[in-house]
Design a protein around this motif. Structure first.
Motif, PDB file in Angstrom:
ATOM      1  N   MET A  43       0.802  -1.260   0.016  1.00 38.51           N
ATOM      2  CA  MET A  43      -0.042  -0.077   0.123  1.00 38.51           C
ATOM      3  C   MET A  43       1.040   1.161   0.011  1.00 38.51           C
ATOM      4  SD  MET A  43      -2.744   1.427   2.859  1.00 38.51           S
ATOM      5  CE  MET A  43      -1.341   2.187   3.931  1.00 38.51           C
ATOM      6  N   GLN A  70      -1.677  -0.516  -5.132  1.00 38.87           N
ATOM      7  CA  GLN A  70      -2.774  -0.324  -4.207  1.00 38.87           C
ATOM      8  C   GLN A  70      -2.608   1.109  -3.137  1.00 38.87           C
ATOM      9  OE1 GLN A  70      -3.126  -2.307   0.159  1.00 38.87           O
ATOM     10  NE2 GLN A  70      -4.978  -2.951  -0.527  1.00 38.87           N
ATOM     11  N   ASN A  97      -7.390   0.510  -0.199  1.00 35.78           N
ATOM     12  CA  ASN A  97      -7.406  -0.212   0.759  1.00 35.78           C
ATOM     13  C   ASN A  97      -8.239   0.575   1.837  1.00 35.78           C
ATOM     14  OD1 ASN A  97      -6.547  -0.799   3.532  1.00 35.78           O
ATOM     15  ND2 ASN A  97      -4.452  -1.514   2.614  1.00 35.78           N
TER      16      ASN A  97
END
Length: 338
Positions: A43, A70, A97
């Motif tokens: 992420m 992400q 996310n």
């Protein structure tokens, strides 16, 4: 990009985005094990994408494709700009996310805490979809804290799907934002795969991917059932040899490497290229430590990489030497280490 192209990403099997794990070196290695799995970045926050060193944070080798980015964040316009940058870098999908339970993420008002703000999530998805021509997906939990999972997940989906996400990836556990650590949140809350299947039955035209607790490819194949795909997390990373079964078992195609040993040898030219740029060997070989299971010499393989791979000038020869512990003979490796 037309709608058919937008939805051309195959999510039948994917490797989950995992912080500190699924970096570019990990993804290159995983691609030597499976051509067909969809791979994800760690992420990245929208702020990091907008203001950080993009080449370092977002750069990847074309060999990794298909790979998705992400993002974490809660500002629709910032996410839209970050998504556009990601698309320009060549990522095939942008994923939001809505599942990470860490304190740092909560302080930034993103991750799993957004399960309580589905309208904001829908606004974020709509802004990103307006900014890019590649798929925009959401990775979420089945609920947080005292939420009723069925009510929370179904309500969240009803609201967010108004923004037309291209897929919903559901980690089939609640996230407890108070009282459990991120590690405990991956293990303690009970799994509810049946709930995710009921969600798919209620939304047959929405692509829904199952995540959480899948321990093997055989289990992944069994759990797909009425769903559109399965995302494997820790099992894919800690036991990467499992990925050699992805293409044959789930796609009816040959694996790119004949064995874990062959995959490791195929990594040698990449290591030589990266270490020549100043990358430390351990940054790459840390991702291969779980490559062998129940193979004579596997422990010696790991020990050699752990002790020799961290040395400042360690080279690809260290991996070749480590492999000699698990191959029948090290003689046929001499020319590679030379």
């Amino acid at each position: 990009m037309n709608e058919k192209t937008r939805n051309s990403v195959n999510r039948r099997f994917s490797v989950a985005p995992m912080m500190d794990w699924t970096d570019r070196h990990c993804r290159f290695f995983h691609r030597l094990l499976t051509r067909r799995a969809l791979l994800y970045t760690e992420m990245l926050t929208a702020g990091a994408v907008l203001h950080g060193d993009r080449a370092r944070l977002m750069g990847f080798d074309l060999f990794e494709q298909p790979v998705a980015l992400q993002l974490g964040g809660c500002d629709p316009q910032a996410l839209a700009r970050a998504a556009r940058i990601g698309a320009d870098f060549g990522y095939v999908e942008i994923n939001l996310n809505v599942g990470c339970p860490s304190d740092r993420v909560q302080e930034g008002r993103f991750g799993a805490c957004l399960m309580a703000e589905p309208r904001l999530v829908a606004d974020c998805v709509a802004a990103m979809k307006a900014a890019v021509d590649i798929p925009v997906t959401v990775k979420c939990r089945i609920g947080i804290d005292d939420q009723d999972p069925e009510e929370a997940l179904f309500g969240f989906t009803e609201t967010v799907r108004a923004a037309a996400p291209d897929a919903l990836i559901v980690h089939a556990r609640k996230a407890w934002l108070k009282g459990l650590s991120p590690k405990e949140n991956r293990e303690v809350p009970p799994l509810d795969y049946a709930l995710v299947r009921r969600l798919k039955a209620a939304h047959p035209d929405l692509e829904i991917i199952l995540n959480g607790g899948i321990a093997s490819l055989e289990q992944a194949q069994a759990e797909i059932g009425p769903l559109d795909g399965v995302m494997l997390g820790r099992a894919a990373y800690q036991e990467p040899w499992r990925l050699l079964s992805v293409d044959p078992l789930l796609f009816g195609e040959a694996a790119p490497s004949a064995s874990p040993k062959d995959a490791a040898l195929a990594l040698v030219p990449y290591i030589e290229r990266e270490t020549a740029k100043g990358v430390r060997l351990h940054a790459i070989t840390r991702h291969v430590l779980g490559l062998f299971r129940a193979v004579p010499g596997a422990r010696a393989f790991r020990r050699h990489l752990a002790t020799e791979g961290v040395r400042p000038n360690a080279s690809a020869a260290v991996l070749v030497e480590a492999l000699a512990h698990v191959l029948d003979s090290g003689a046929d490796l001499a020319h590679i280490a030379a």
